[in-house]
Design a protein around this motif. Structure first.
Motif, mmCIF file in Angstrom:
data_model
loop_
_atom_site.group_PDB
_atom_site.id
_atom_site.type_symbol
_atom_site.label_atom_id
_atom_site.label_comp_id
_atom_site.label_asym_id
_atom_site.label_seq_id
_atom_site.Cartn_x
_atom_site.Cartn_y
_atom_site.Cartn_z
ATOM 1 N N GLN A 170 -3.052 1.101 12.234
ATOM 2 C CA GLN A 170 -2.524 0.949 10.876
ATOM 3 C C GLN A 170 -3.727 0.643 9.991
ATOM 4 O OE1 GLN A 170 0.223 -2.019 12.761
ATOM 5 N NE2 GLN A 170 1.527 -1.421 11.043
ATOM 6 N N ILE A 171 -4.025 1.555 9.091
ATOM 7 C CA ILE A 171 -5.248 1.450 8.298
ATOM 8 C C ILE A 171 -4.879 1.304 6.825
ATOM 9 C CG2 ILE A 171 -7.384 2.623 7.647
ATOM 10 C CD1 ILE A 171 -7.207 4.110 10.351
ATOM 11 N N TYR A 172 -5.472 0.282 6.189
ATOM 12 C CA TYR A 172 -5.185 -0.004 4.785
ATOM 13 C C TYR A 172 -6.475 0.146 3.973
ATOM 14 C CZ TYR A 172 -0.946 -1.899 6.829
ATOM 15 O OH TYR A 172 0.228 -2.038 7.532
ATOM 16 N N VAL A 173 -6.451 1.067 3.014
ATOM 17 C CA VAL A 173 -7.633 1.412 2.224
ATOM 18 C C VAL A 173 -7.443 0.909 0.791
ATOM 19 C CG1 VAL A 173 -9.084 3.305 1.411
ATOM 20 C CG2 VAL A 173 -8.002 3.446 3.664
ATOM 21 N N ASN A 174 -8.491 0.284 0.228
ATOM 22 C CA ASN A 174 -8.390 -0.268 -1.126
ATOM 23 C C ASN A 174 -8.755 0.758 -2.202
ATOM 24 O OD1 ASN A 174 -11.251 -0.209 -1.271
ATOM 25 N ND2 ASN A 174 -11.371 -2.253 -0.324
ATOM 26 N N TYR B 148 0.833 -1.196 0.000
ATOM 27 C CA TYR B 148 0.000 0.000 0.000
ATOM 28 C C TYR B 148 0.874 1.255 0.000
ATOM 29 C CZ TYR B 148 -4.046 -2.933 1.076
ATOM 30 O OH TYR B 148 -5.049 -3.863 1.030
ATOM 31 N N ASN B 149 0.498 2.242 -0.810
ATOM 32 C CA ASN B 149 1.241 3.494 -0.903
ATOM 33 C C ASN B 149 0.978 4.372 0.314
ATOM 34 O OD1 ASN B 149 2.218 2.945 -3.569
ATOM 35 N ND2 ASN B 149 0.174 3.446 -4.338
ATOM 36 N N ASN B 150 1.844 5.371 0.494
ATOM 37 C CA ASN B 150 1.569 6.380 1.516
ATOM 38 C C ASN B 150 0.391 7.249 1.073
ATOM 39 O OD1 ASN B 150 3.719 5.607 3.171
ATOM 40 N ND2 ASN B 150 5.158 6.879 2.021
ATOM 41 N N ALA B 151 -0.412 7.662 2.023
ATOM 42 C CA ALA B 151 -1.607 8.440 1.700
ATOM 43 C C ALA B 151 -1.247 9.859 1.274
ATOM 44 C CB ALA B 151 -2.534 8.493 2.911
ATOM 45 N N GLU B 152 -2.013 10.391 0.327
ATOM 46 C CA GLU B 152 -1.892 11.801 -0.018
ATOM 47 C C GLU B 152 -2.349 12.636 1.178
ATOM 48 O OE1 GLU B 152 -4.249 12.449 -3.444
ATOM 49 O OE2 GLU B 152 -3.129 11.038 -4.706
ATOM 50 N N PRO B 153 -1.829 13.872 1.318
ATOM 51 C CA PRO B 153 -2.153 14.681 2.500
ATOM 52 C C PRO B 153 -3.647 14.817 2.779
ATOM 53 C CG PRO B 153 -0.376 15.699 1.286
ATOM 54 C CD PRO B 153 -0.820 14.538 0.465
ATOM 55 N N ALA B 154 -4.444 15.050 1.728
ATOM 56 C CA ALA B 154 -5.884 15.238 1.934
ATOM 57 C C ALA B 154 -6.539 13.962 2.441
ATOM 58 C CB ALA B 154 -6.537 15.695 0.633
ATOM 59 N N LEU B 155 -6.149 12.818 1.875
ATOM 60 C CA LEU B 155 -6.714 11.538 2.304
ATOM 61 C C LEU B 155 -6.234 11.170 3.702
ATOM 62 C CD1 LEU B 155 -6.411 9.478 -1.008
ATOM 63 C CD2 LEU B 155 -8.452 10.574 -0.055
ATOM 64 N N LEU B 156 -4.974 11.485 3.977
ATOM 65 C CA LEU B 156 -4.428 11.239 5.314
ATOM 66 C C LEU B 156 -5.255 11.978 6.357
ATOM 67 C CD1 LEU B 156 -2.116 10.246 7.215
ATOM 68 C CD2 LEU B 156 -0.919 12.365 6.666
#
Length: 457
Positions: free
Chosen positions: A78-82, A42-50
């Motif tokens: 630790q949250i993983y979003v699809n 999983y990629n690092n979240a973009e600031p807005a999504l974070l």
């Protein structure tokens, strides 16, 4: 009937758990989940999504627990979003003090996340990402820093009743929310180290005659100010830690400690420093002014003839006074995270310096005299404004580490190849360091590595 109803509820809860995949950290292996593999997928979240995920997580945690639980509770997630914006996994870990049933707390937290995230999606989907966060509610238990042993007393209650007081050398009264320093300190005439940091002290007056062996006094993270701090004259104190208080100037009480060699004042707003501030401090070897809101360093610092270590990290300095070159015994100079445009012209007078940290400033050139500082071993000039390679750097023969990271060198500085002796070289963040740098500058990098120089780029 009750048995059937219970079974149905249990089945529904289990089904929901399976859909949302909320797992306690202790059950990760049991559930067959590879946390390391997930982190890589999983990629690092973009600031807005974070921000969006953390806000939702905080709301769920806030609604699940009382406003100010005591002991406090920390929830690590630790949250993983699809790709569709829904949760694939939520792995959590609860950290808290005594007084809770950990299994029950885990189940309560799990249910809160299952129901809170049920049907929820992020506003923007498209790729898998992960978010790692920690949220704390309530008052956290204090983890005190103490050194236990036969020569130590580590709390106030023990200090009041301890019988064999003559053998005690260290007294720990730190992190106890003290508003005044109790007279119990005088029960220990052989005390060498007194720790009273991280309290709520606003005034302090210590009679050093009653502590004739005291060498170290730690008073960091209190509310002490110049008007509320007194020490009687003494010839024993060697270290005084006054970090993160409310001092505006070096307190006059410092000059009463005739053998003081280490003075730490970092974290105070030392906006009232003057030439007079440095009177009667010739004996000090180590001076810490870290993050002290200093815009101008008074020239009176030259009076500290025996100074060896000077820490000026994170201040507001645009220049250094020429008088600093009078500190002939200086071996460590740290002036990083300021706004300094030039080092003193006669910096070579500081001939004993072997460690110079000047990164995160506005330097674009070096004074010619710096070539005579032949004891330099570590020189950090990263995050400055150098566009042209400073040729003076090729003169050093004892230099072990050189950091030129994040300057403005458009091409590989060929003069680097003239440096005769070096162990580590940092070049990251310069314009010439691109994806093809290793191929484009293979000759130069090869020459450096042939000299056993470890290059970071």
């Amino acid at each position: 009937m009750k048995a059937i109803l219970s079974a149905l509820i249990f089945l529904c809860v289990q089904t929901t758990y399976a859909q949302t995949k909320v797992i306690s950290a202790k059950n990760v292996a049991k559930e067959g989940v590879d946390n390391i593999k997930l982190a890589n997928e999983y990629n690092n979240a973009e600031p807005a999504l974070l921000t969006e995920v953390m806000k939702k997580t905080s709301l769920i945690i806030a609604s699940a627990f009382p406003e100010n639980p005591n002991p406090g509770i920390s929830v690590f997630t630790q949250i993983y979003v699809n790709e569709s914006g829904s949760l694939d996994y939520l792995i959590f870990d609860i950290q808290t003090g005594e007084g809770y049933n950990k299994d029950s707390l885990d189940e309560h937290t799990k249910y809160a996340f299952v129901t809170g995230f049920d049907g929820w999606k992020v506003s923007k989907s498209g790729k898998k990402f992960s978010v790692v966060a920690i949220r704390t509610v309530g008052k956290q238990p204090v983890v005190r820093e103490v050194r236990r042993g036969d020569s130590s007393v580590v709390d106030l209650k023990t200090a009041l009743v301890f019988k064999d007081t003559l053998k005690i050398k260290r007294l720990y009264l730190n992190q106890l929310e003290l508003k005044t320093l109790p007279d119990v300190i005088y029960r220990f005439p052989n005390l060498e180290e007194l720790y009273a940091g991280d309290n709520e002290l606003q005034t302090l007056n210590i009679n050093m005659e009653r502590l004739p062996r005291l060498k170290q006094l730690h008073l960091q993270k209190n509310q002490l100010s110049n008007n509320g701090f007194e020490l009687s004259s003494n010839k024993t104190l060697t270290l005084l830690n006054l970090k993160e208080n409310k001092f505006k100037d070096i307190p006059r009480a410092v000059s009463k400690s005739k053998k003081l060699t280490t003075l730490w004042l970092g974290g105070n707003e030392l906006t009232a420093l003057s030439n007079r501030s440095f009177r009667k401090l010739k004996q000090v070897h180590d001076l810490n002014f870290y993050k002290s809101d200093i815009a101008i360093l008074p020239k009176g610092i030259k009076k500290m003839k025996n100074l060896e270590v000077l820490d000026l990290y994170y201040n507001k300095l645009e220049t250094l006074p020429n008088s600093i070159t009078k500190l002939k015994r200086l071996t460590h100079l740290a002036v990083s995270y300021n706004q300094i445009k030039a080092l003193p012209e006669r910096i070579d007078k500081l001939s004993k310096i072997h460690t110079l940290y000047a990164h995160h400033n506005r330097l674009s050139k070096l004074p010619p005299s710096i070539t005579r500082m032949q004891n330099l071993k570590i020189l950090d000039l990263g995050f400055n404004w150098f566009t042209n390679f400073p040729a003076e750097l090729t003169a050093f023969v004892k230099l072990e580490e050189l950091d030129l990271s994040s300057n403005n060198f458009p091409d590989f500085p060929e003069q680097l190849l003239e440096i005769k002796q070096l162990e580590k070289l940092y070049l990251r963040g310069n314009p010439f360091v691109k994806e093809d740098a290793e191929k484009k500058y293979s000759r130069q990098l090869g020459q450096l590595k042939s000299k056993n120089i470890e290059v970071f780029y």
